[in-house]
Design a protein around this motif. Sequence first.
Motif, PDB file in Angstrom:
ATOM      1  N   ARG A 114      70.781  -2.829  27.721  1.00 27.32           N
ATOM      2  CA  ARG A 114      71.663  -3.669  28.539  1.00 27.32           C
ATOM      3  C   ARG A 114      71.234  -5.135  28.488  1.00 27.32           C
ATOM      4  NH1 ARG A 114      74.696  -1.141  33.397  1.00 27.32           N
ATOM      5  NH2 ARG A 114      74.916   1.035  32.792  1.00 27.32           N
ATOM      6  N   VAL A 115      69.934  -5.362  28.505  1.00 30.85           N
ATOM      7  CA  VAL A 115      69.422  -6.736  28.431  1.00 30.85           C
ATOM      8  C   VAL A 115      69.786  -7.358  27.090  1.00 30.85           C
ATOM      9  CG1 VAL A 115      67.348  -8.172  28.411  1.00 30.85           C
ATOM     10  CG2 VAL A 115      67.537  -6.282  30.034  1.00 30.85           C
ATOM     11  N   LEU A 116      69.638  -6.587  26.021  1.00 25.12           N
ATOM     12  CA  LEU A 116      69.974  -7.087  24.691  1.00 25.12           C
ATOM     13  C   LEU A 116      71.458  -7.429  24.588  1.00 25.12           C
ATOM     14  CD1 LEU A 116      67.877  -4.573  22.580  1.00 25.12           C
ATOM     15  CD2 LEU A 116      67.438  -7.013  22.821  1.00 25.12           C
ATOM     16  N   ALA A 117      72.297  -6.561  25.126  1.00 24.77           N
ATOM     17  CA  ALA A 117      73.741  -6.804  25.080  1.00 24.77           C
ATOM     18  C   ALA A 117      74.106  -8.072  25.844  1.00 24.77           C
ATOM     19  CB  ALA A 117      74.490  -5.603  25.653  1.00 24.77           C
ATOM     20  N   SER A 118      73.515  -8.252  27.023  1.00 21.61           N
ATOM     21  CA  SER A 118      73.825  -9.438  27.828  1.00 21.61           C
ATOM     22  C   SER A 118      73.337 -10.710  27.147  1.00 21.61           C
ATOM     23  CB  SER A 118      73.210  -9.317  29.226  1.00 21.61           C
ATOM     24  OG  SER A 118      71.796  -9.300  29.165  1.00 21.61           O
ATOM     25  N   GLU A 119      72.186 -10.647  26.478  1.00 18.62           N
ATOM     26  CA  GLU A 119      71.658 -11.827  25.793  1.00 18.62           C
ATOM     27  C   GLU A 119      72.502 -12.193  24.576  1.00 18.62           C
ATOM     28  OE1 GLU A 119      69.079 -14.098  26.501  1.00 18.62           O
ATOM     29  OE2 GLU A 119      69.560 -13.140  28.398  1.00 18.62           O
ATOM     30  N   ILE A 120      73.057 -11.194  23.904  1.00 16.09           N
ATOM     31  CA  ILE A 120      73.947 -11.470  22.770  1.00 16.09           C
ATOM     32  C   ILE A 120      75.176 -12.237  23.243  1.00 16.09           C
ATOM     33  CG2 ILE A 120      75.545 -10.393  21.122  1.00 16.09           C
ATOM     34  CD1 ILE A 120      73.422  -8.206  20.700  1.00 16.09           C
ATOM     35  N   ILE A 121      75.756 -11.793  24.358  1.00 18.53           N
ATOM     36  CA  ILE A 121      76.942 -12.469  24.900  1.00 18.53           C
ATOM     37  C   ILE A 121      76.596 -13.891  25.330  1.00 18.53           C
ATOM     38  CG2 ILE A 121      78.681 -12.447  26.734  1.00 18.53           C
ATOM     39  CD1 ILE A 121      78.358  -9.354  26.754  1.00 18.53           C
ATOM     40  N   ARG A 122      75.479 -14.044  26.027  1.00 25.59           N
ATOM     41  CA  ARG A 122      75.081 -15.369  26.513  1.00 25.59           C
ATOM     42  C   ARG A 122      74.823 -16.320  25.339  1.00 25.59           C
ATOM     43  NH1 ARG A 122      70.556 -18.297  28.510  1.00 25.59           N
ATOM     44  NH2 ARG A 122      71.124 -19.503  30.361  1.00 25.59           N
ATOM     45  N   GLU A 123      74.216 -15.804  24.287  1.00 21.64           N
ATOM     46  CA  GLU A 123      73.939 -16.639  23.113  1.00 21.64           C
ATOM     47  C   GLU A 123      75.229 -17.136  22.476  1.00 21.64           C
ATOM     48  OE1 GLU A 123      73.496 -16.983  18.650  1.00 21.64           O
ATOM     49  OE2 GLU A 123      74.165 -15.162  19.655  1.00 21.64           O
ATOM     50  N   LYS A 124      76.251 -16.272  22.426  1.00 25.99           N
ATOM     51  CA  LYS A 124      77.538 -16.679  21.850  1.00 25.99           C
ATOM     52  C   LYS A 124      78.203 -17.764  22.694  1.00 25.99           C
ATOM     53  CE  LYS A 124      77.042 -13.907  18.510  1.00 25.99           C
ATOM     54  NZ  LYS A 124      76.519 -14.494  17.245  1.00 25.99           N
ATOM     55  N   ILE A 125      78.093 -17.645  24.014  1.00 34.80           N
ATOM     56  CA  ILE A 125      78.677 -18.658  24.901  1.00 34.80           C
ATOM     57  C   ILE A 125      78.033 -20.019  24.642  1.00 34.80           C
ATOM     58  CG2 ILE A 125      78.977 -19.385  27.298  1.00 34.80           C
ATOM     59  CD1 ILE A 125      78.916 -16.374  28.036  1.00 34.80           C
ATOM     60  N   LEU A 149      79.048 -21.332  21.059  1.00 33.03           N
ATOM     61  CA  LEU A 149      80.458 -21.688  20.897  1.00 33.03           C
ATOM     62  C   LEU A 149      80.871 -22.869  21.768  1.00 33.03           C
ATOM     63  CD1 LEU A 149      82.030 -18.119  20.727  1.00 33.03           C
ATOM     64  CD2 LEU A 149      82.014 -19.812  18.894  1.00 33.03           C
ATOM     65  N   MET A 150      80.243 -22.994  22.932  1.00 30.60           N
ATOM     66  CA  MET A 150      80.668 -24.031  23.865  1.00 30.60           C
ATOM     67  C   MET A 150      79.764 -25.251  23.837  1.00 30.60           C
ATOM     68  SD  MET A 150      82.213 -21.862  27.023  1.00 30.60           S
ATOM     69  CE  MET A 150      83.358 -23.210  27.298  1.00 30.60           C
ATOM     70  N   ASP A 151      78.585 -25.118  23.278  1.00 31.85           N
ATOM     71  CA  ASP A 151      77.652 -26.225  23.093  1.00 31.85           C
ATOM     72  C   ASP A 151      77.459 -26.984  24.401  1.00 31.85           C
ATOM     73  OD1 ASP A 151      75.909 -27.871  21.784  1.00 31.85           O
ATOM     74  OD2 ASP A 151      77.450 -29.152  20.933  1.00 31.85           O
ATOM     75  N   LYS A 152      77.944 -28.231  24.495  1.00 35.39           N
ATOM     76  CA  LYS A 152      77.700 -29.062  25.668  1.00 35.39           C
ATOM     77  C   LYS A 152      78.870 -29.065  26.657  1.00 35.39           C
ATOM     78  CE  LYS A 152      74.664 -32.153  23.069  1.00 35.39           C
ATOM     79  NZ  LYS A 152      74.448 -33.536  22.587  1.00 35.39           N
ATOM     80  N   GLU A 153      79.858 -28.208  26.435  1.00 31.76           N
ATOM     81  CA  GLU A 153      81.022 -28.201  27.321  1.00 31.76           C
ATOM     82  C   GLU A 153      80.671 -27.716  28.719  1.00 31.76           C
ATOM     83  OE1 GLU A 153      84.793 -26.734  25.847  1.00 31.76           O
ATOM     84  OE2 GLU A 153      83.991 -26.773  23.826  1.00 31.76           O
ATOM     85  N   ILE A 154      79.738 -26.777  28.804  1.00 30.63           N
ATOM     86  CA  ILE A 154      79.307 -26.289  30.116  1.00 30.63           C
ATOM     87  C   ILE A 154      77.788 -26.336  30.166  1.00 30.63           C
ATOM     88  CG2 ILE A 154      81.290 -24.763  30.434  1.00 30.63           C
ATOM     89  CD1 ILE A 154      79.432 -22.436  29.686  1.00 30.63           C
ATOM     90  N   PRO A 155      77.211 -26.460  31.377  1.00 31.44           N
ATOM     91  CA  PRO A 155      75.749 -26.426  31.488  1.00 31.44           C
ATOM     92  C   PRO A 155      75.228 -25.021  31.234  1.00 31.44           C
ATOM     93  CG  PRO A 155      76.756 -26.453  33.653  1.00 31.44           C
ATOM     94  CD  PRO A 155      77.873 -26.639  32.663  1.00 31.44           C
ATOM     95  N   HIS A 156      73.920 -24.886  31.184  1.00 29.81           N
ATOM     96  CA  HIS A 156      73.333 -23.579  30.924  1.00 29.81           C
ATOM     97  C   HIS A 156      73.325 -22.691  32.167  1.00 29.81           C
ATOM     98  CE1 HIS A 156      71.074 -24.589  26.951  1.00 29.81           C
ATOM     99  NE2 HIS A 156      72.278 -25.101  26.986  1.00 29.81           N
ATOM    100  N   GLY A 157      74.081 -23.076  33.189  1.00 38.78           N
ATOM    101  CA  GLY A 157      74.124 -22.291  34.417  1.00 38.78           C
ATOM    102  C   GLY A 157      75.041 -21.100  34.321  1.00 38.78           C
ATOM    103  N   ILE A 192      85.372 -21.313  30.045  1.00 36.75           N
ATOM    104  CA  ILE A 192      84.884 -20.114  29.362  1.00 36.75           C
ATOM    105  C   ILE A 192      86.048 -19.228  28.924  1.00 36.75           C
ATOM    106  CG2 ILE A 192      83.546 -17.984  29.646  1.00 36.75           C
ATOM    107  CD1 ILE A 192      81.749 -19.562  31.601  1.00 36.75           C
ATOM    108  N   ILE A 193      87.062 -19.121  29.779  1.00 35.92           N
ATOM    109  CA  ILE A 193      88.239 -18.317  29.422  1.00 35.92           C
ATOM    110  C   ILE A 193      89.047 -19.016  28.328  1.00 35.92           C
ATOM    111  CG2 ILE A 193      90.433 -17.402  30.267  1.00 35.92           C
ATOM    112  CD1 ILE A 193      89.047 -16.980  32.982  1.00 35.92           C
ATOM    113  N   GLY A 194      89.225 -20.332  28.468  1.00 36.90           N
ATOM    114  CA  GLY A 194      89.955 -21.097  27.466  1.00 36.90           C
ATOM    115  C   GLY A 194      91.464 -20.974  27.612  1.00 36.90           C
TER     116      GLY A 194
END
Length: 212
Positions: A104-115, A118-126, A160-162
């Motif tokens: 579960r941790v690995l899956a969540s980190e994969i999603i977070r890494e993609k965000i 893909l979004m770079d500086k559009e949103i903070p790391h929060g 994030i939704i776009g």
Amino acid sequence: MDACLLVVEPDGELRAAEKELIDKFKKEKIPAVLAINKVDTIEEKELLMKRILMFSQLYDFEAVVPVSALKGQNMQALKEELKKLSFESEHYFPDDTLTDQPERVLASEIIREKILRLMDKEIPHGIAVSVEKMKERSDKEILDIDATIYCEKESHKGMIIGKQGAMLKKISTQSREDMEKFFECHINLQCWVKVKEDWRNREGLIHNFGLD
């Protein structure tokens, strides 16, 4: 903990999180390397020298290395300093074991890494990702994963939704592709986005997200 790498900004005041980490280094006598990132953005080198002096007075770092991760500046020197603090240890896991982290941790980190990519500086790391469901279907080689992406503001949720869900679809698609490679099975990934204001300052939520 054998050694630490502390990465800081090239200017500004000492942040509370930085002081907290340095206090921990002192208490546990942890060897640490200081990397001052984004030095390519500093025109006045005197400011950089003041920054180096400030941190050097706070802790006896093994090395202080100014770098630019974006441009690859001085990264090899940083690697060499980290190598000096590394050493061979016992063989704790079988050769084919890639990680000891729960799935579960690995899956969540994969999603977070993609965000973040893909979004770079559009949103903070929060942002945080919580995998609410992870279940393999008994009749097929399909893993069903339900994940919730948490952000701190409604405006961040919209980004994030776009437009018409385009960004969330891209995040989900790239995450699913990486998960299928890692878990070696078909993945049915469903992602939702929710707002949790100021979650980074709430210890209970940090623990629930597996970030403590």
